[in-house]
Design a protein around this motif. Structure first.
Motif, PDB file in Angstrom:
ATOM      1  N   HIS A 161       0.857  -1.186   0.000  1.00  0.00           N
ATOM      2  CA  HIS A 161       0.000   0.000   0.000  1.00  0.00           C
ATOM      3  C   HIS A 161       0.893   1.236   0.000  1.00  0.00           C
ATOM      4  N   LEU A 162       0.627   2.165  -0.905  1.00  0.00           N
ATOM      5  CA  LEU A 162       1.446   3.374  -1.043  1.00  0.00           C
ATOM      6  C   LEU A 162       0.559   4.613  -1.002  1.00  0.00           C
ATOM      7  N   HIS A 163       1.035   5.640  -0.315  1.00  0.00           N
ATOM      8  CA  HIS A 163       0.313   6.910  -0.382  1.00  0.00           C
ATOM      9  C   HIS A 163       0.513   7.487  -1.776  1.00  0.00           C
ATOM     10  N   GLU A 164      -0.572   7.977  -2.358  1.00  0.00           N
ATOM     11  CA  GLU A 164      -0.508   8.448  -3.740  1.00  0.00           C
ATOM     12  C   GLU A 164       0.492   9.586  -3.932  1.00  0.00           C
ATOM     13  N   SER A 165       0.847  10.273  -2.860  1.00  0.00           N
ATOM     14  CA  SER A 165       1.769  11.406  -2.981  1.00  0.00           C
ATOM     15  C   SER A 165       3.186  10.979  -3.353  1.00  0.00           C
ATOM     16  N   ILE A 166       3.518   9.678  -3.204  1.00  0.00           N
ATOM     17  CA  ILE A 166       4.876   9.233  -3.524  1.00  0.00           C
ATOM     18  C   ILE A 166       4.922   8.358  -4.780  1.00  0.00           C
ATOM     19  N   VAL A 167       3.767   8.176  -5.441  1.00  0.00           N
ATOM     20  CA  VAL A 167       3.715   7.353  -6.647  1.00  0.00           C
ATOM     21  C   VAL A 167       4.182   8.162  -7.852  1.00  0.00           C
ATOM     22  N   LEU A 168       4.994   7.543  -8.699  1.00  0.00           N
ATOM     23  CA  LEU A 168       5.535   8.208  -9.876  1.00  0.00           C
ATOM     24  C   LEU A 168       4.420   8.558 -10.852  1.00  0.00           C
ATOM     25  N   GLU A 169       4.378   9.800 -11.276  1.00  0.00           N
ATOM     26  CA  GLU A 169       3.355  10.243 -12.217  1.00  0.00           C
ATOM     27  C   GLU A 169       3.482   9.468 -13.522  1.00  0.00           C
ATOM     28  N   GLY A 170       2.374   8.898 -13.970  1.00  0.00           N
ATOM     29  CA  GLY A 170       2.383   8.160 -15.223  1.00  0.00           C
ATOM     30  C   GLY A 170       2.665   6.684 -15.081  1.00  0.00           C
ATOM     31  N   ASP A 171       3.035   6.233 -13.872  1.00  0.00           N
ATOM     32  CA  ASP A 171       3.312   4.805 -13.655  1.00  0.00           C
ATOM     33  C   ASP A 171       2.821   4.421 -12.263  1.00  0.00           C
ATOM     34  N   PRO A 172       1.642   3.825 -12.148  1.00  0.00           N
ATOM     35  CA  PRO A 172       1.040   3.562 -10.835  1.00  0.00           C
ATOM     36  C   PRO A 172       1.774   2.525 -10.003  1.00  0.00           C
ATOM     37  N   ASN A 173       2.719   1.809 -10.603  1.00  0.00           N
ATOM     38  CA  ASN A 173       3.428   0.758  -9.868  1.00  0.00           C
ATOM     39  C   ASN A 173       4.856   1.129  -9.496  1.00  0.00           C
ATOM     40  N   ARG A 174       5.181   2.402  -9.613  1.00  0.00           N
ATOM     41  CA  ARG A 174       6.536   2.833  -9.247  1.00  0.00           C
ATOM     42  C   ARG A 174       6.490   3.956  -8.217  1.00  0.00           C
ATOM     43  N   ILE A 175       7.449   3.924  -7.324  1.00  0.00           N
ATOM     44  CA  ILE A 175       7.604   4.992  -6.338  1.00  0.00           C
ATOM     45  C   ILE A 175       8.583   6.020  -6.890  1.00  0.00           C
ATOM     46  N   ASP A 176       8.241   7.287  -6.745  1.00  0.00           N
ATOM     47  CA  ASP A 176       9.117   8.362  -7.205  1.00  0.00           C
ATOM     48  C   ASP A 176      10.132   8.667  -6.099  1.00  0.00           C
ATOM     49  N   PRO A 177      11.409   8.328  -6.292  1.00  0.00           N
ATOM     50  CA  PRO A 177      12.401   8.555  -5.233  1.00  0.00           C
ATOM     51  C   PRO A 177      12.626  10.023  -4.917  1.00  0.00           C
ATOM     52  N   ASP A 178      12.193  10.920  -5.798  1.00  0.00           N
ATOM     53  CA  ASP A 178      12.298  12.345  -5.494  1.00  0.00           C
ATOM     54  C   ASP A 178      11.199  12.796  -4.542  1.00  0.00           C
ATOM     55  N   LEU A 179      10.147  11.983  -4.414  1.00  0.00           N
ATOM     56  CA  LEU A 179       9.034  12.323  -3.534  1.00  0.00           C
ATOM     57  C   LEU A 179       9.045  11.521  -2.240  1.00  0.00           C
ATOM     58  N   TRP A 180       9.648  10.352  -2.275  1.00  0.00           N
ATOM     59  CA  TRP A 180       9.688   9.483  -1.094  1.00  0.00           C
ATOM     60  C   TRP A 180      10.870   9.894  -0.218  1.00  0.00           C
ATOM     61  N   ARG A 181      10.566  10.277   1.007  1.00  0.00           N
ATOM     62  CA  ARG A 181      11.586  10.725   1.944  1.00  0.00           C
ATOM     63  C   ARG A 181      11.513   9.883   3.214  1.00  0.00           C
TER      64      ARG A 181
END
Length: 221
Positions: A161-181
């Motif tokens: 389960h992932l908060h939508e604020s850290i999900v990579l835009e355009g790819d629902p199955n990837r975490i954006d490391p620039d947003l995940w802290r």
């Protein structure tokens, strides 16, 4: 100049995790830890064998690995020097630990039902990983002074389960490391991540190449 020294601990920096488990009386336990590493959809969790969390994992083999963000440092620290064990083990009492019956309330976090296992998730954590324990390994088994005191638990993720604020835009199955802290523990102190230092050559390999068969197993959970 490189020097030879003997640090008491070798915690060079790993993510903090809040482990949700079920106590013998059916209540939920929530314990902070940072001895964790990942391969695919598996995590290795290092715990003292006498801890309540370790005993819960041995008996019920289910856990939620909640990963707090750096902004949740106060909630995590509220659980410091608390234990779900009753009575408090002597070695913990000597270090100032006290029993806490409601760890979620103590941390100001909200228990949220899981989908595949019994332990609840921590609603405020941006990452909540439901998991089953597939194997338990003893560390330092060759040393009579340490044998049986440290265990590593192999956890297979059954739901992510992932908060939508850290999900990579355009790819629902990837975490954006620039947003995940994530909250990082380094030598008993809390830190966060800074900005990217430089692009990694490894990032030219699509993440999907590393997709584990455990993902398909989790779908059937």
């Amino acid at each position: 100049m490189i020097v030879t020294r003997e640090p008491a601990i070798l915690y060079f920096g790993t993510p903090v995790a809040l482990l949700s488990t079920i106590n013998p009386d059916g209540s939920a336990n929530l314990a902070p830890m940072s001895s964790v590493f990942w391969l695919g959809w598996r995590a290795m969790l290092g715990l003292g064998a006498a801890s309540q969390t370790a005993q819960n994992l041995i008996e019920r083999r289910e856990v939620v690995i909640n990963l707090p963000s750096a902004a949740m440092a106060d909630a995590v620290d509220a659980l410091a020097l608390t234990t779900g064990s009753n009575p408090v083990p002597a070695y913990k009492a000597a270090r100032g630990y006290r029993r806490e019956g409601d760890k979620f309330a103590r941390a100001g976090l909200t228990p949220l039902p899981s989908e595949t296992i019994a332990p609840p998730r921590a609603a405020e954590a941006p990452v909540q990983l439901e998991a089953r324990i597939e194997a338990i390994h003893a560390l330092a088994a060759e040393d009579p002074a340490q044998a049986g005191k440290i265990l590593s638990f192999e956890a297979r993720i059954t739901r992510a389960h992932l908060h939508e604020s850290i999900v990579l835009e355009g790819d629902p199955n990837r975490i954006d490391p620039d947003l995940w802290r994530p909250l990082i523990m380094s030598f008993q102190k809390f830190y966060g991540l800074g900005p990217e230092v430089r692009p990694s050559t490894l990032s030219t390999i699509p993440e999907a190449v590393y997709r584990s068969p455990d993902v398909d197993r989790a779908r059937a959970a």
